[in-house]
Design an enzyme around this catalytic site. Sequence first.
Site, PDB file in Angstrom:
ATOM      1  N   GLU A   1      11.356   0.572 -44.464  1.00 13.50           N
ATOM      2  CA  GLU A   1      12.246   1.179 -43.455  1.00 13.50           C
ATOM      3  C   GLU A   1      13.710   1.313 -43.891  1.00 13.50           C
ATOM      4  O   GLU A   1      14.611   0.712 -43.294  1.00 13.50           O
ATOM      5  CB  GLU A   1      12.164   0.389 -42.141  1.00 13.50           C
ATOM      6  CG  GLU A   1      10.795   0.435 -41.497  1.00 13.50           C
ATOM      7  CD  GLU A   1      10.797   0.018 -40.033  1.00 13.50           C
ATOM      8  OE1 GLU A   1      11.810  -0.507 -39.548  1.00 13.50           O
ATOM      9  OE2 GLU A   1       9.769   0.234 -39.367  1.00 13.50           O
TER      10      GLU A   1
ATOM     11  N   GLU B   1       2.706  -0.179 -40.246  1.00  9.27           N
ATOM     12  CA  GLU B   1       3.051  -0.938 -39.025  1.00  9.27           C
ATOM     13  C   GLU B   1       2.779  -0.083 -37.803  1.00  9.27           C
ATOM     14  O   GLU B   1       3.059   1.114 -37.794  1.00  9.27           O
ATOM     15  CB  GLU B   1       4.539  -1.315 -38.990  1.00  9.27           C
ATOM     16  CG  GLU B   1       4.934  -2.459 -39.859  1.00  9.27           C
ATOM     17  CD  GLU B   1       6.411  -2.844 -39.706  1.00  9.27           C
ATOM     18  OE1 GLU B   1       6.961  -2.744 -38.589  1.00  9.27           O
ATOM     19  OE2 GLU B   1       6.997  -3.229 -40.733  1.00  9.27           O
TER      20      GLU B   1
HETATM   21  C1  NOJ Z   1       9.786  -2.643 -38.105  1.00 16.73           C
HETATM   22  C2  NOJ Z   1      10.148  -3.725 -39.055  1.00 16.73           C
HETATM   23  O1  NOJ Z   1       9.628  -3.455 -40.311  1.00 16.73           O
HETATM   24  C3  NOJ Z   1       9.710  -5.100 -38.597  1.00 16.73           C
HETATM   25  O2  NOJ Z   1      10.291  -6.027 -39.430  1.00 16.73           O
HETATM   26  C4  NOJ Z   1      10.071  -5.259 -37.135  1.00 16.73           C
HETATM   27  O3  NOJ Z   1       9.869  -6.545 -36.669  1.00 16.73           O
HETATM   28  C5  NOJ Z   1       9.298  -4.240 -36.344  1.00 16.73           C
HETATM   29  N1  NOJ Z   1       9.733  -2.939 -36.745  1.00 16.73           N
HETATM   30  C6  NOJ Z   1       9.426  -4.351 -34.845  1.00 16.73           C
HETATM   31  O4  NOJ Z   1      10.709  -4.012 -34.425  1.00 16.73           O
END
Ligand code: NOJ
Length: 471
Positions: free
Chosen positions: A163, A374
């Site tokens: 990200e 994710e």
């Molecule tokens: C994306 C991130 O990669 C992760 O670390 C985070 O906890 C989640 N989003 C949820 O916000």
Amino acid sequence: MKFSNDFFFGAATAAYQVEGAIQEDGKGLTNWDEFVTIPGKTFEGTTGEIAVDHYHRYKEDIKLMAEMGLESYRFSISWARIFPEGTGDINPKGIEFYNNVIDECLKYGIVPFVTLYHWDLPLPLEKEGGWLNKNTIDAFVSYAKVCFEHFGDRVKHFITFNETVIFCGHGYLAGAHPPGIKNDPAKYFQATHNVFTAHAKAVLAYKALKQYGEIGLSHVFSPAFAVDDSKEHTFAAMHANQFGINWYYDPVLKGEYPEYVMGLLLKNGTCPVMLDDELASIKQAAPLNDFIGLNYYQPIRVEKITEPFEALEPTRENSTGAPGNPSFDGVYRTVKMNDKRYTKWGWEISPEGFVDGLQLLKDYYGDIRMYITENGLGDEDPIIEGEVCDIPRINFINDHLVAVKKAIDAGVNVKGYYAWSAIDLLSWLNGYKKQYGFIYVDHNNDLVRKKKASFHWYQEVINTRGENLHN
Ligand code: NOJ
């Protein structure tokens, strides 16, 4: 609804959010270890000092994952465990820890899917300018090589970065992540370019080793849709996707930057310094990049800003994904719509947007292999008579897996799904208030682990390869 046998059912975590032990066995401190000590940066001042103590309990956690039937575990390596100073001497205890985690996964036939950078930068590198300093690119590539050399015999799936839009956007525009700088687009774009260069050079280094595994990177996937089909809002969505998708995906998948964004950056003086050898590496690495990882939580609904407006002061609360903010350049704002569903944190729930977005990506980038690295629901899970009844999470994941299947059936090349998260963990900004896991961690009772309703449900999904999912 059956998923093919080569599709991974997985779940994910990140080092800072689960490990704790921030100064144990030679680990160096990171930008996050320092940032969270600034008052007001995190909910209730939570820090990663203990997190959920995965550093000491990884065996128990992986055993539970195996019991759930997990086929692949996505976790990240903390750079500062391997190189406490960011560069220089390797810390053997760091290598040993990740060797143990990898071997523990393999013992149960769980495929390790390893992220090299999930936001925790060794503190000495941050102090020297972090991702604005081009030396960080070389430091990252050296660290990545060490990981390939030590773990690549058993790890065949590497993600370079997680990200970029979040750690750069929150780091240099919203000020909500380290280094906590606000409203500085020139720095923001410079940091992103340095990260794309580091990714490209790491891909080239990986391929030179001929380990015959795959390497890619994970981006936020938050496709923008116009609030209606008027010309101005359709333009807003195009603009948002150019900056939110093309700026991030084009250098990785096409080896060049999108003309539309470059034109605007050159015009307004925020174009990064891009050296010839960096651009050459980006070009050379693109065809060697094996996959793109997508972290999908929500789409955004956008409208063109036509009136003069007053930008909100960026804060922790308004930087964490909820609609309402103008874009950094004041061209559009995200909108909460009456006919959409939202989580408690104001994130839209939209499996339909997922299917449409995946199709859009296929249109942009063709057959590139994709993993959903994710996806999940952040919630305050209800506990009823001692049982964690996270039914909303079950519904959320059900609907998003169905969306993935629809996209696959429509020809999108998705090869795996990693729920966020395998176990409840520390939210970067929201502490333990927001939960995502299949496994509950009791913060009032020695961090004892407990299976949630979703644990049993996901077990069944994996067991039936999705046949128990419903439309
Ligand atoms: C994306 C991130 O990669 C992760 O670390 C985070 O906890 C989640 N989003 C949820 O916000």
